[in-house]
Design a protein around this motif. Structure first.
Motif, PDB file in Angstrom:
ATOM      1  N   SER A  11       0.809  -1.207   0.009  1.00  0.00           N
ATOM      2  CA  SER A  11      -0.044  -0.233  -0.047  1.00  0.00           C
ATOM      3  C   SER A  11       0.863   1.316   0.066  1.00  0.00           C
ATOM      4  O   SER A  11       0.228   2.190   0.558  1.00  0.00           O
ATOM      5  CB  SER A  11      -0.843  -0.035   1.217  1.00  0.00           C
ATOM      6  OG  SER A  11      -0.085   0.046   2.447  1.00  0.00           O
ATOM      7  N   GLY A  12       2.163   1.122  -0.705  1.00  0.00           N
ATOM      8  CA  GLY A  12       3.040   2.150  -0.578  1.00  0.00           C
ATOM      9  C   GLY A  12       2.576   3.239  -1.830  1.00  0.00           C
ATOM     10  O   GLY A  12       1.207   3.357  -2.134  1.00  0.00           O
ATOM     11  N   HIS A  32      -3.746  -4.748   0.732  1.00  0.00           N
ATOM     12  CA  HIS A  32      -2.939  -5.520   1.689  1.00  0.00           C
ATOM     13  C   HIS A  32      -1.616  -5.038   1.865  1.00  0.00           C
ATOM     14  O   HIS A  32      -0.908  -4.423   1.055  1.00  0.00           O
ATOM     15  CB  HIS A  32      -2.866  -6.839   1.619  1.00  0.00           C
ATOM     16  CG  HIS A  32      -1.744  -7.559   2.075  1.00  0.00           C
ATOM     17  ND1 HIS A  32      -1.819  -7.856   3.631  1.00  0.00           N
ATOM     18  CD2 HIS A  32      -0.646  -8.028   1.834  1.00  0.00           C
ATOM     19  CE1 HIS A  32      -0.647  -8.782   4.008  1.00  0.00           C
ATOM     20  NE2 HIS A  32       0.006  -8.688   2.759  1.00  0.00           N
ATOM     21  N   ASP A  33      -1.120  -4.631   2.956  1.00  0.00           N
ATOM     22  CA  ASP A  33       0.210  -4.507   3.355  1.00  0.00           C
ATOM     23  C   ASP A  33       0.635  -5.284   4.581  1.00  0.00           C
ATOM     24  O   ASP A  33      -0.053  -5.259   5.398  1.00  0.00           O
ATOM     25  CB  ASP A  33       0.454  -2.960   3.394  1.00  0.00           C
ATOM     26  CG  ASP A  33       1.868  -2.377   3.225  1.00  0.00           C
ATOM     27  OD1 ASP A  33       2.240  -1.958   2.255  1.00  0.00           O
ATOM     28  OD2 ASP A  33       2.867  -2.766   4.083  1.00  0.00           O
ATOM     29  N   ALA A  34       2.137  -5.427   4.796  1.00  0.00           N
ATOM     30  CA  ALA A  34       2.551  -6.174   5.783  1.00  0.00           C
ATOM     31  C   ALA A  34       2.783  -5.107   6.866  1.00  0.00           C
ATOM     32  O   ALA A  34       2.850  -5.367   8.109  1.00  0.00           O
ATOM     33  CB  ALA A  34       3.903  -6.764   5.412  1.00  0.00           C
ATOM     34  N   SER A  35       2.882  -3.868   6.703  1.00  0.00           N
ATOM     35  CA  SER A  35       3.049  -2.884   7.544  1.00  0.00           C
ATOM     36  C   SER A  35       1.574  -2.358   8.127  1.00  0.00           C
ATOM     37  O   SER A  35       1.093  -1.500   7.001  1.00  0.00           O
ATOM     38  CB  SER A  35       3.943  -1.725   7.364  1.00  0.00           C
ATOM     39  OG  SER A  35       3.875  -0.519   7.594  1.00  0.00           O
ATOM     40  N   ALA A  38       2.012   1.513   7.246  1.00  0.00           N
ATOM     41  CA  ALA A  38       1.666   1.949   5.465  1.00  0.00           C
ATOM     42  C   ALA A  38       0.240   1.896   5.249  1.00  0.00           C
ATOM     43  O   ALA A  38      -0.287   2.524   4.327  1.00  0.00           O
ATOM     44  CB  ALA A  38       2.603   0.756   4.845  1.00  0.00           C
ATOM     45  N   VAL A  93       5.277  -4.322  -4.368  1.00  0.00           N
ATOM     46  CA  VAL A  93       5.838  -4.231  -2.859  1.00  0.00           C
ATOM     47  C   VAL A  93       7.181  -4.014  -3.493  1.00  0.00           C
ATOM     48  O   VAL A  93       7.440  -3.444  -4.675  1.00  0.00           O
ATOM     49  CB  VAL A  93       5.696  -5.716  -2.133  1.00  0.00           C
ATOM     50  CG1 VAL A  93       4.509  -6.019  -1.694  1.00  0.00           C
ATOM     51  CG2 VAL A  93       6.414  -6.742  -2.895  1.00  0.00           C
ATOM     52  N   ILE A  99      11.403 -10.821  -2.392  1.00  0.00           N
ATOM     53  CA  ILE A  99      10.179 -10.378  -1.582  1.00  0.00           C
ATOM     54  C   ILE A  99       9.028 -10.713  -2.732  1.00  0.00           C
ATOM     55  O   ILE A  99       7.946 -10.935  -2.357  1.00  0.00           O
ATOM     56  CB  ILE A  99      10.151  -8.982  -1.288  1.00  0.00           C
ATOM     57  CG1 ILE A  99      11.361  -8.958  -0.201  1.00  0.00           C
ATOM     58  CG2 ILE A  99       8.668  -8.390  -0.696  1.00  0.00           C
ATOM     59  CD1 ILE A  99      11.406  -7.398   0.124  1.00  0.00           C
ATOM     60  N   SER A 122       8.989  -2.313 -11.950  1.00  0.00           N
ATOM     61  CA  SER A 122       9.633  -1.582 -13.013  1.00  0.00           C
ATOM     62  C   SER A 122      10.573  -2.218 -13.819  1.00  0.00           C
ATOM     63  O   SER A 122      10.707  -1.771 -14.983  1.00  0.00           O
ATOM     64  CB  SER A 122      10.512  -0.522 -12.338  1.00  0.00           C
ATOM     65  OG  SER A 122       9.671   0.153 -11.213  1.00  0.00           O
ATOM     66  N   VAL A 243      13.859   3.099  -5.437  1.00  0.00           N
ATOM     67  CA  VAL A 243      12.972   2.295  -6.800  1.00  0.00           C
ATOM     68  C   VAL A 243      13.868   2.351  -8.118  1.00  0.00           C
ATOM     69  O   VAL A 243      13.870   1.317  -8.484  1.00  0.00           O
ATOM     70  CB  VAL A 243      11.582   2.993  -6.911  1.00  0.00           C
ATOM     71  CG1 VAL A 243      10.842   2.501  -7.849  1.00  0.00           C
ATOM     72  CG2 VAL A 243      10.747   2.917  -5.467  1.00  0.00           C
TER      73      VAL A 243
HETATM   74  N1  LIG Z   1       7.703   4.592  -7.124  1.00  0.00           N
HETATM   75  C1  LIG Z   1       7.408   4.570  -8.511  1.00  0.00           C
HETATM   76  O1  LIG Z   1       7.379   5.874  -9.282  1.00  0.00           O
HETATM   77  C2  LIG Z   1       7.119   3.349  -9.278  1.00  0.00           C
HETATM   78  C3  LIG Z   1       6.716   3.453 -10.561  1.00  0.00           C
HETATM   79  C4  LIG Z   1       6.433   2.249 -11.429  1.00  0.00           C
HETATM   80  C5  LIG Z   1       6.572   0.942 -10.756  1.00  0.00           C
HETATM   81  N2  LIG Z   1       7.101   1.082  -9.293  1.00  0.00           N
HETATM   82  C6  LIG Z   1       7.338  -0.445  -8.625  1.00  0.00           C
HETATM   83  O2  LIG Z   1       6.148  -0.698  -7.846  1.00  0.00           O
HETATM   84  C7  LIG Z   1       6.805  -1.366  -6.582  1.00  0.00           C
HETATM   85  C8  LIG Z   1       6.374  -0.628  -5.479  1.00  0.00           C
HETATM   86  O3  LIG Z   1       6.930   0.765  -5.268  1.00  0.00           O
HETATM   87  P1  LIG Z   1       6.563   1.997  -4.406  1.00  0.00           P
HETATM   88  O4  LIG Z   1       7.195   2.966  -5.067  1.00  0.00           O
HETATM   89  O5  LIG Z   1       4.964   1.706  -4.353  1.00  0.00           O
HETATM   90  O6  LIG Z   1       7.162   1.267  -3.024  1.00  0.00           O
HETATM   91  P2  LIG Z   1       6.890   1.815  -1.676  1.00  0.00           P
HETATM   92  O7  LIG Z   1       8.085   1.612  -0.794  1.00  0.00           O
HETATM   93  O8  LIG Z   1       6.171   3.098  -1.524  1.00  0.00           O
HETATM   94  O9  LIG Z   1       5.937   0.837  -0.991  1.00  0.00           O
HETATM   95  C9  LIG Z   1       6.104  -0.611  -1.122  1.00  0.00           C
HETATM   96  C10 LIG Z   1       5.015  -1.322   0.015  1.00  0.00           C
HETATM   97  O10 LIG Z   1       5.275  -2.659  -0.020  1.00  0.00           O
HETATM   98  C11 LIG Z   1       5.099  -3.117   1.445  1.00  0.00           C
HETATM   99  N3  LIG Z   1       5.642  -4.466   1.448  1.00  0.00           N
HETATM  100  C12 LIG Z   1       7.086  -4.723   1.499  1.00  0.00           C
HETATM  101  N4  LIG Z   1       7.071  -6.228   1.625  1.00  0.00           N
HETATM  102  C13 LIG Z   1       5.792  -6.564   1.846  1.00  0.00           C
HETATM  103  C14 LIG Z   1       5.160  -7.946   2.125  1.00  0.00           C
HETATM  104  N5  LIG Z   1       6.026  -8.812   1.796  1.00  0.00           N
HETATM  105  N6  LIG Z   1       3.966  -8.001   2.082  1.00  0.00           N
HETATM  106  C15 LIG Z   1       3.106  -7.147   1.914  1.00  0.00           C
HETATM  107  N7  LIG Z   1       3.394  -5.694   1.705  1.00  0.00           N
HETATM  108  C16 LIG Z   1       4.717  -5.610   1.533  1.00  0.00           C
HETATM  109  C17 LIG Z   1       5.677  -1.985   2.142  1.00  0.00           C
HETATM  110  O11 LIG Z   1       5.315  -2.092   3.518  1.00  0.00           O
HETATM  111  C18 LIG Z   1       5.461  -0.743   1.300  1.00  0.00           C
HETATM  112  O12 LIG Z   1       4.220  -0.206   1.923  1.00  0.00           O
HETATM  113  C19 LIG Z   1       8.028  -1.634  -6.791  1.00  0.00           C
HETATM  114  O13 LIG Z   1       8.238  -2.832  -7.554  1.00  0.00           O
HETATM  115  C20 LIG Z   1       8.618  -0.458  -7.767  1.00  0.00           C
HETATM  116  O14 LIG Z   1       9.559  -0.642  -8.634  1.00  0.00           O
HETATM  117  C21 LIG Z   1       7.382   2.182  -8.728  1.00  0.00           C
END
Ligand SMILES: NC(=O)c1ccc[n+]([C@@H]2O[C@H](COP(=O)([O-])OP(=O)(O)OC[C@H]3O[C@@H](n4cnc5c(N)ncnc54)[C@H](O)[C@@H]3O)[C@@H](O)[C@H]2O)c1
Length: 290
Positions: A11-12, A32-35, A38, A93, A99, A122, A243
């Motif tokens: 849920s990031g 769903h999020d593990a935290s 979050a 995630v 992971i 990504s 990221v």
């Molecule tokens: N940030 C960007 O602009 C962007 C763009 C496109 C794709 N992505 C991809 O999207 C994915 C997420 O990126 P983000 O920026 O949202 O990251 P983020 O760090 O904001 O959020 C990731 C979330 O995943 C949760 N998490 C981690 N391990 C977990 C588990 N085992 N079970 C449940 N929840 C878990 C964390 O608690 C966190 O809330 C990555 O693969 C990233 O490469 C990111």
């Protein structure tokens, strides 16, 4: 087939945005999020963002109807029977293969046999994620861009074993949520948009590293000369330096090509915990912001 229910894992920044756009399109969402912190943060951010859409008169329903479509869940454990049966599960995630593999195994056990499983990765190849499931033909990439509620493109990626039928459901889902699908026919690391954008981001970092120009001037120049709304470093801070680092490492590991190895400045900033807006410091300093 129209998608009626979606399970979002993580849920990031991205997962909360994906949950929001699905709910705004009438889809029931389990986020769903593990935290738990979050999840709380996501709930606040989604309410704020849907509120902004409402203020601008961009919604056809009231804010609460949309927000009530999202259920926030801390656990999705496998049971003796598939416990949840969303039409589509989307994983968002951290960009770490181990992971994501754990999540894909769990989703394969938890979800009904017809559920399609997608990753918002990504750069990690979809085939590699699909390999730990019993349904690789139903696994695909759905690569959103941030901020998800605003960015219109979504890459729809076929892994080596993804069927055409799955890719077509992915395409229709992207249209269903009001976005534009960009079909990626082969599962290459970085897909299409990152393959094109990453080299310029890395070049900008190297120019800063070499003292050729400042972060501020590069961003200013790119906005004024290329018609970009945000500078490359401003975007980098929103995306998260971790990221970008994770995506580049995945591309480097997959291809063995040194041109994808993250520049020194990016590596050091990630080690220092300067990850962008989320930590208060990245390419810019946000610690004095309100
Ligand atoms: N940030 C960007 O602009 C962007 C763009 C496109 C794709 N992505 C991809 O999207 C994915 C997420 O990126 P983000 O920026 O949202 O990251 P983020 O760090 O904001 O959020 C990731 C979330 O995943 C949760 N998490 C981690 N391990 C977990 C588990 N085992 N079970 C449940 N929840 C878990 C964390 O608690 C966190 O809330 C990555 O693969 C990233 O490469 C990111």
């Amino acid at each position: 087939m129209s998608i009626k229910s979606v399970l979002v894992i993580g849920s990031g920044l991205m997962g909360s945005g994906i949950a929001q756009v699905c709910a705004q399109s009438g889809i029931a969402v389990m986020l769903h999020d593990a935290s738990s912190s979050a999840l709380e943060k996501a709930q606040k951010n989604i309410a704020w963002s849907v509120g902004k859409f409402a203020e601008k008169g961009k919604l056809t329903e009231d804010k609460d109807t949309i927000l009530n479509r999202i259920t926030f869940v801390e656990r999705i454990d496998p049971g003796p029977e598939p416990r949840i049966k969303p039409d589509l599960a989307i994983e968002a995630v951290f960009e770490k293969l181990e992971i994501k593999h754990d999540i894909f195994k769990k989703l394969d056990e938890c979800c009904g046999p017809d559920t399609l499983i997608a990753s918002n990765t990504s750069a990690i190849p979809i085939t590699e994620l699909a390999a730990v499931t019993s349904r690789p033909e139903k696994v695909l990439g759905l690569h959103f861009f941030s901020p998800v509620p605003m960015m219109m493109a979504v890459e729809v990626i076929k892994g080596m074993l993804t069927t055409d039928a799955t890719a077509q459901i992915g395409r229709a889902f992207v249209e269903q949520i009001g976005k534009t699908p960009i079909m990626v026919n082969r599962d290459v690391a970085g897909f299409v948009i990152n393959r094109i954008n990453m080299p310029s981001s890395m070049e900008a970092m190297r120019l800063v590293e070499e003292g050729v120009a400042s972060i501020e001037d590069i961003d200013k120049g790119l906005k004024l000369a290329s018609g970009r709304k945000m500078g490359i470093f401003e975007t980098g801070d929103m995306v998260g330096l971790d990221v970008t680092y994770g995506a580049l490492m995945a591309m480097y590991q997959e291809t063995g090509d040194p041109r994808w190895y993250p520049p020194l400045l990016l590596r050091r900033k990630v080690k220092a915990g300067h990850l962008g807006r989320k930590t208060g410091k990245g390419w810019y300093d946000y610690t004095q912001d309100d």
